[in-house]
Design a protein around this motif. Structure first.
Motif, PDB file in Angstrom:
ATOM      1  N   LEU A 146      14.731   9.888 -11.829  1.00  0.00           N
ATOM      2  CA  LEU A 146      15.263   8.702 -11.167  1.00  0.00           C
ATOM      3  C   LEU A 146      16.029   7.792 -12.114  1.00  0.00           C
ATOM      4  O   LEU A 146      16.945   7.081 -11.697  1.00  0.00           O
ATOM      5  CB  LEU A 146      14.131   7.915 -10.502  1.00  0.00           C
ATOM      6  CG  LEU A 146      13.552   8.549  -9.244  1.00  0.00           C
ATOM      7  CD1 LEU A 146      12.237   7.890  -8.868  1.00  0.00           C
ATOM      8  CD2 LEU A 146      14.531   8.452  -8.089  1.00  0.00           C
ATOM      9  N   GLY A 147      15.636   7.783 -13.369  1.00  0.00           N
ATOM     10  CA  GLY A 147      16.327   6.933 -14.317  1.00  0.00           C
ATOM     11  C   GLY A 147      15.756   5.529 -14.379  1.00  0.00           C
ATOM     12  O   GLY A 147      14.846   5.162 -13.623  1.00  0.00           O
ATOM     13  N   PRO A 148      16.296   4.691 -15.241  1.00  0.00           N
ATOM     14  CA  PRO A 148      15.705   3.381 -15.541  1.00  0.00           C
ATOM     15  C   PRO A 148      15.701   2.363 -14.413  1.00  0.00           C
ATOM     16  O   PRO A 148      14.852   1.462 -14.438  1.00  0.00           O
ATOM     17  CB  PRO A 148      16.552   2.882 -16.722  1.00  0.00           C
ATOM     18  CG  PRO A 148      17.821   3.672 -16.663  1.00  0.00           C
ATOM     19  CD  PRO A 148      17.458   5.003 -16.105  1.00  0.00           C
ATOM     20  N   PRO A 149      16.585   2.411 -13.385  1.00  0.00           N
ATOM     21  CA  PRO A 149      16.551   1.325 -12.398  1.00  0.00           C
ATOM     22  C   PRO A 149      15.341   1.350 -11.460  1.00  0.00           C
ATOM     23  O   PRO A 149      15.087   0.370 -10.765  1.00  0.00           O
ATOM     24  CB  PRO A 149      17.844   1.540 -11.590  1.00  0.00           C
ATOM     25  CG  PRO A 149      18.703   2.412 -12.423  1.00  0.00           C
ATOM     26  CD  PRO A 149      17.747   3.278 -13.176  1.00  0.00           C
ATOM     27  N   PHE A 150      14.591   2.457 -11.411  1.00  0.00           N
ATOM     28  CA  PHE A 150      13.552   2.602 -10.389  1.00  0.00           C
ATOM     29  C   PHE A 150      12.163   2.499 -10.998  1.00  0.00           C
ATOM     30  O   PHE A 150      11.862   3.136 -12.010  1.00  0.00           O
ATOM     31  CB  PHE A 150      13.713   3.947  -9.674  1.00  0.00           C
ATOM     32  CG  PHE A 150      15.014   4.060  -8.930  1.00  0.00           C
ATOM     33  CD1 PHE A 150      15.177   3.456  -7.695  1.00  0.00           C
ATOM     34  CD2 PHE A 150      16.083   4.756  -9.483  1.00  0.00           C
ATOM     35  CE1 PHE A 150      16.384   3.547  -7.018  1.00  0.00           C
ATOM     36  CE2 PHE A 150      17.296   4.847  -8.811  1.00  0.00           C
ATOM     37  CZ  PHE A 150      17.442   4.239  -7.571  1.00  0.00           C
ATOM     38  N   HIS A 151      11.332   1.701 -10.341  1.00  0.00           N
ATOM     39  CA  HIS A 151       9.988   1.455 -10.866  1.00  0.00           C
ATOM     40  C   HIS A 151       8.939   1.506  -9.753  1.00  0.00           C
ATOM     41  O   HIS A 151       7.945   0.781  -9.791  1.00  0.00           O
ATOM     42  CB  HIS A 151       9.934   0.094 -11.573  1.00  0.00           C
ATOM     43  CG  HIS A 151      10.941  -0.069 -12.662  1.00  0.00           C
ATOM     44  ND1 HIS A 151      10.816   0.520 -13.898  1.00  0.00           N
ATOM     45  CD2 HIS A 151      12.133  -0.727 -12.692  1.00  0.00           C
ATOM     46  CE1 HIS A 151      11.856   0.224 -14.649  1.00  0.00           C
ATOM     47  NE2 HIS A 151      12.676  -0.532 -13.942  1.00  0.00           N
ATOM     48  N   HIS A 152       9.137   2.366  -8.768  1.00  0.00           N
ATOM     49  CA  HIS A 152       8.148   2.473  -7.705  1.00  0.00           C
ATOM     50  C   HIS A 152       6.899   3.180  -8.232  1.00  0.00           C
ATOM     51  O   HIS A 152       7.011   4.123  -9.016  1.00  0.00           O
ATOM     52  CB  HIS A 152       8.712   3.268  -6.530  1.00  0.00           C
ATOM     53  CG  HIS A 152      10.048   2.784  -6.058  1.00  0.00           C
ATOM     54  ND1 HIS A 152      11.162   3.586  -5.993  1.00  0.00           N
ATOM     55  CD2 HIS A 152      10.461   1.560  -5.647  1.00  0.00           C
ATOM     56  CE1 HIS A 152      12.196   2.901  -5.555  1.00  0.00           C
ATOM     57  NE2 HIS A 152      11.800   1.667  -5.350  1.00  0.00           N
ATOM     58  N   PRO A 153       5.711   2.748  -7.802  1.00  0.00           N
ATOM     59  CA  PRO A 153       4.492   3.421  -8.253  1.00  0.00           C
ATOM     60  C   PRO A 153       4.276   4.731  -7.519  1.00  0.00           C
ATOM     61  O   PRO A 153       4.693   4.894  -6.368  1.00  0.00           O
ATOM     62  CB  PRO A 153       3.399   2.404  -7.903  1.00  0.00           C
ATOM     63  CG  PRO A 153       3.942   1.676  -6.714  1.00  0.00           C
ATOM     64  CD  PRO A 153       5.435   1.581  -6.945  1.00  0.00           C
ATOM     65  N   GLY A 154       3.614   5.660  -8.150  1.00  0.00           N
ATOM     66  CA  GLY A 154       3.265   6.906  -7.489  1.00  0.00           C
ATOM     67  C   GLY A 154       2.232   6.670  -6.398  1.00  0.00           C
ATOM     68  O   GLY A 154       1.375   5.795  -6.515  1.00  0.00           O
ATOM     69  N   GLY A 155       2.305   7.446  -5.318  1.00  0.00           N
ATOM     70  CA  GLY A 155       1.319   7.356  -4.246  1.00  0.00           C
ATOM     71  C   GLY A 155       1.382   6.084  -3.426  1.00  0.00           C
ATOM     72  O   GLY A 155       0.393   5.700  -2.792  1.00  0.00           O
ATOM     73  N   LEU A 156       2.521   5.414  -3.389  1.00  0.00           N
ATOM     74  CA  LEU A 156       2.630   4.121  -2.705  1.00  0.00           C
ATOM     75  C   LEU A 156       2.221   4.209  -1.240  1.00  0.00           C
ATOM     76  O   LEU A 156       1.486   3.346  -0.748  1.00  0.00           O
ATOM     77  CB  LEU A 156       4.059   3.594  -2.814  1.00  0.00           C
ATOM     78  CG  LEU A 156       4.357   2.284  -2.072  1.00  0.00           C
ATOM     79  CD1 LEU A 156       3.545   1.135  -2.667  1.00  0.00           C
ATOM     80  CD2 LEU A 156       5.852   1.968  -2.127  1.00  0.00           C
ATOM     81  N   TYR A 157       2.683   5.225  -0.514  1.00  0.00           N
ATOM     82  CA  TYR A 157       2.420   5.292   0.925  1.00  0.00           C
ATOM     83  C   TYR A 157       0.966   5.644   1.241  1.00  0.00           C
ATOM     84  O   TYR A 157       0.555   5.589   2.405  1.00  0.00           O
ATOM     85  CB  TYR A 157       3.355   6.307   1.590  1.00  0.00           C
ATOM     86  CG  TYR A 157       4.816   5.887   1.616  1.00  0.00           C
ATOM     87  CD1 TYR A 157       5.216   4.594   1.276  1.00  0.00           C
ATOM     88  CD2 TYR A 157       5.808   6.789   1.971  1.00  0.00           C
ATOM     89  CE1 TYR A 157       6.545   4.216   1.294  1.00  0.00           C
ATOM     90  CE2 TYR A 157       7.153   6.416   1.989  1.00  0.00           C
ATOM     91  CZ  TYR A 157       7.513   5.143   1.653  1.00  0.00           C
ATOM     92  OH  TYR A 157       8.841   4.765   1.680  1.00  0.00           O
ATOM     93  N   LEU A 158       0.195   5.980   0.222  1.00  0.00           N
ATOM     94  CA  LEU A 158      -1.229   6.260   0.406  1.00  0.00           C
ATOM     95  C   LEU A 158      -2.100   5.057   0.060  1.00  0.00           C
ATOM     96  O   LEU A 158      -3.306   5.063   0.350  1.00  0.00           O
ATOM     97  CB  LEU A 158      -1.642   7.454  -0.471  1.00  0.00           C
ATOM     98  CG  LEU A 158      -0.831   8.740  -0.299  1.00  0.00           C
ATOM     99  CD1 LEU A 158      -1.350   9.804  -1.273  1.00  0.00           C
ATOM    100  CD2 LEU A 158      -0.892   9.245   1.134  1.00  0.00           C
ATOM    101  N   ASP A 159      -1.500   4.049  -0.522  1.00  0.00           N
ATOM    102  CA  ASP A 159      -2.242   2.884  -1.014  1.00  0.00           C
ATOM    103  C   ASP A 159      -2.802   2.054   0.146  1.00  0.00           C
ATOM    104  O   ASP A 159      -2.054   1.699   1.065  1.00  0.00           O
ATOM    105  CB  ASP A 159      -1.311   2.027  -1.868  1.00  0.00           C
ATOM    106  CG  ASP A 159      -1.992   0.787  -2.392  1.00  0.00           C
ATOM    107  OD1 ASP A 159      -2.921   0.915  -3.195  1.00  0.00           O
ATOM    108  OD2 ASP A 159      -1.611  -0.320  -1.962  1.00  0.00           O
ATOM    109  N   PRO A 160      -4.088   1.721   0.149  1.00  0.00           N
ATOM    110  CA  PRO A 160      -4.675   0.958   1.258  1.00  0.00           C
ATOM    111  C   PRO A 160      -4.017  -0.397   1.478  1.00  0.00           C
ATOM    112  O   PRO A 160      -3.837  -0.819   2.629  1.00  0.00           O
ATOM    113  CB  PRO A 160      -6.147   0.813   0.857  1.00  0.00           C
ATOM    114  CG  PRO A 160      -6.412   1.976  -0.050  1.00  0.00           C
ATOM    115  CD  PRO A 160      -5.130   2.183  -0.803  1.00  0.00           C
ATOM    116  N   ALA A 161      -3.680  -1.107   0.406  1.00  0.00           N
ATOM    117  CA  ALA A 161      -3.025  -2.406   0.565  1.00  0.00           C
ATOM    118  C   ALA A 161      -1.660  -2.234   1.215  1.00  0.00           C
ATOM    119  O   ALA A 161      -1.277  -3.017   2.097  1.00  0.00           O
ATOM    120  CB  ALA A 161      -2.892  -3.093  -0.794  1.00  0.00           C
TER     121      ALA A 161
END
Length: 346
Positions: free
Chosen positions: A153-168
């Motif tokens: 993805l390169g430096p502009p992207f900082h999404h965490p892994g497993g976001l759509y599984l996160d309870p919050a």
């Protein structure tokens, strides 16, 4: 490259483009650039004049959907509410287009913003503020694109892994349904099972998968498109069984997919691009049907591989044998229904 426009009268609603001013971002990443940075360097400033010129380049674009991209945030607002600035800005662009002074297309007739759904229930207040900012606001995108290889993805992207599984995140996601809002999902092919889980957990929530699920052909995935195709296809077929999920047919000209694997503005003909993209586009249409599939430009990111006019020519080559009803859905009807833009169809 210039080409004669194919089927110039076919109505198109482009359901995915951006507006931005990324000159500060470009200044932060000097040479050598990641291919994504090189791609956006083609249009670091892409606002009304640029999208209007592209949408007026020969195809019958009757309307478009703006897709959030982290631009024009309100610097004076709180961290949670600064995203409202993007919708406010785009609403002004839409009003400019709706004046009719610049052509018949209704640019940004629907607006997709952003809210951080990891706030859980508190995200509802942000969604309310976005809804108040524009009657054209239809929903949000909260991207989840992530890979263990940072070079993908390169430096502009900082999404965490497993976001759509996160309870919050899922607590915040539930706020969309309370307000009748849509959700755009962007994640990468190795992550598609996360979206499948989300779609099954919220079967009444309208979701659209961006960019054919983003097959990967760069960095550690370079040269592996063929060997991973069956993996991608099985995931797409499984997601297609979820009636609440639609798919956007495009994004394949991004540098991430490597289709083409060189750019910027590769200069390939629509015939070459159509042959390159056919397995992915046809698989998605088969899995979702024309009633849940919509062609997208993903501009200006997809300028990496094709001009706006050539891009839509490539799509039209792919649907050469489709019926008039199927084309009406794929090019305008599905987008109009998903984003509440039926008034553009007359």
């Amino acid at each position: 490259m210039t080409e004669a426009i194919l089927e110039p009268d076919l109505p198109i609603i482009d359901p995915h483009h951006h507006l931005w001013d990324l000159r500060p971002l470009m200044a932060a990443f000097p040479e050598p650039r990641h291919p994504f940075i090189a791609a956006i360097a083609l249009s670091p400033y892409y606002t009304f004049n640029e999208i209007n010129a592209d949408a007026s380049s020969g195809h019958n674009v009757i309307g478009t959907v703006f897709m959030e991209c982290g631009a024009f945030y309100n610097a004076g607002a709180s961290e949670a509410l600064k995203v409202v600035g993007e919708v406010e800005y785009v609403n002004g662009v839409a009003a400019q287009s709706a004046s009719g002074l610049y052509g018949h297309a209704r640019l940004c007739d629907a607006i997709i913003g952003h809210a951080d759904l990891r706030q859980g229930g508190k995200a509802g207040a942000v969604l309310d503020a976005l809804m108040a900012a524009s009657p054209r606001f239809k929903g949000i995108r909260h991207a989840a694109a992530w890979d263990a290889d940072p070079d993908v993805l390169g430096p502009p992207f900082h999404h965490p892994g497993g976001l759509y599984l996160d309870p919050a995140f899922r607590e915040g996601f539930a706020e969309l349904g309370k307000r009748g809002l849509t959700f755009d999902a962007w994640l990468l092919e190795p992550q598609l099972e996360d979206l499948l889980s989300l779609a099954r957990a919220f079967p009444d929530q309208p979701i659209v998968l961006d960019h054919c699920g983003t097959p990967l052909g760069m960095a550690s995935y370079h040269g592996k498109l063929h060997e991973r195709f069956d993996i991608w296809r099985e995931k797409i077929k499984a997601i297609g069984l979820c009636p609440n999920v639609s798919v956007k047919l495009g994004g394949l000209a991004m540098s991430f997919a490597g289709l083409p694997d060189h750019g910027p503005a590769a200069g390939l003909s629509s015939e070459v691009l159509a042959a390159m993209w056919r397995p992915y586009i046809e698989t998605c249409i088969e899995a979702f049907g024309p009633g849940r599939a919509m062609f997208e430009s993903n501009y200006p990111v997809d300028k990496w591989g094709a001009s706006y006019a050539v891009l839509w020519n490539a799509f039209k080559r792919l649907t050469h044998g489709a019926s008039a009803e199927e084309k009406a859905a794929l090019y305008a009807g599905t987008a109009a229904r998903f984003y509440g833009m039926e008034h553009l169809l007359g």
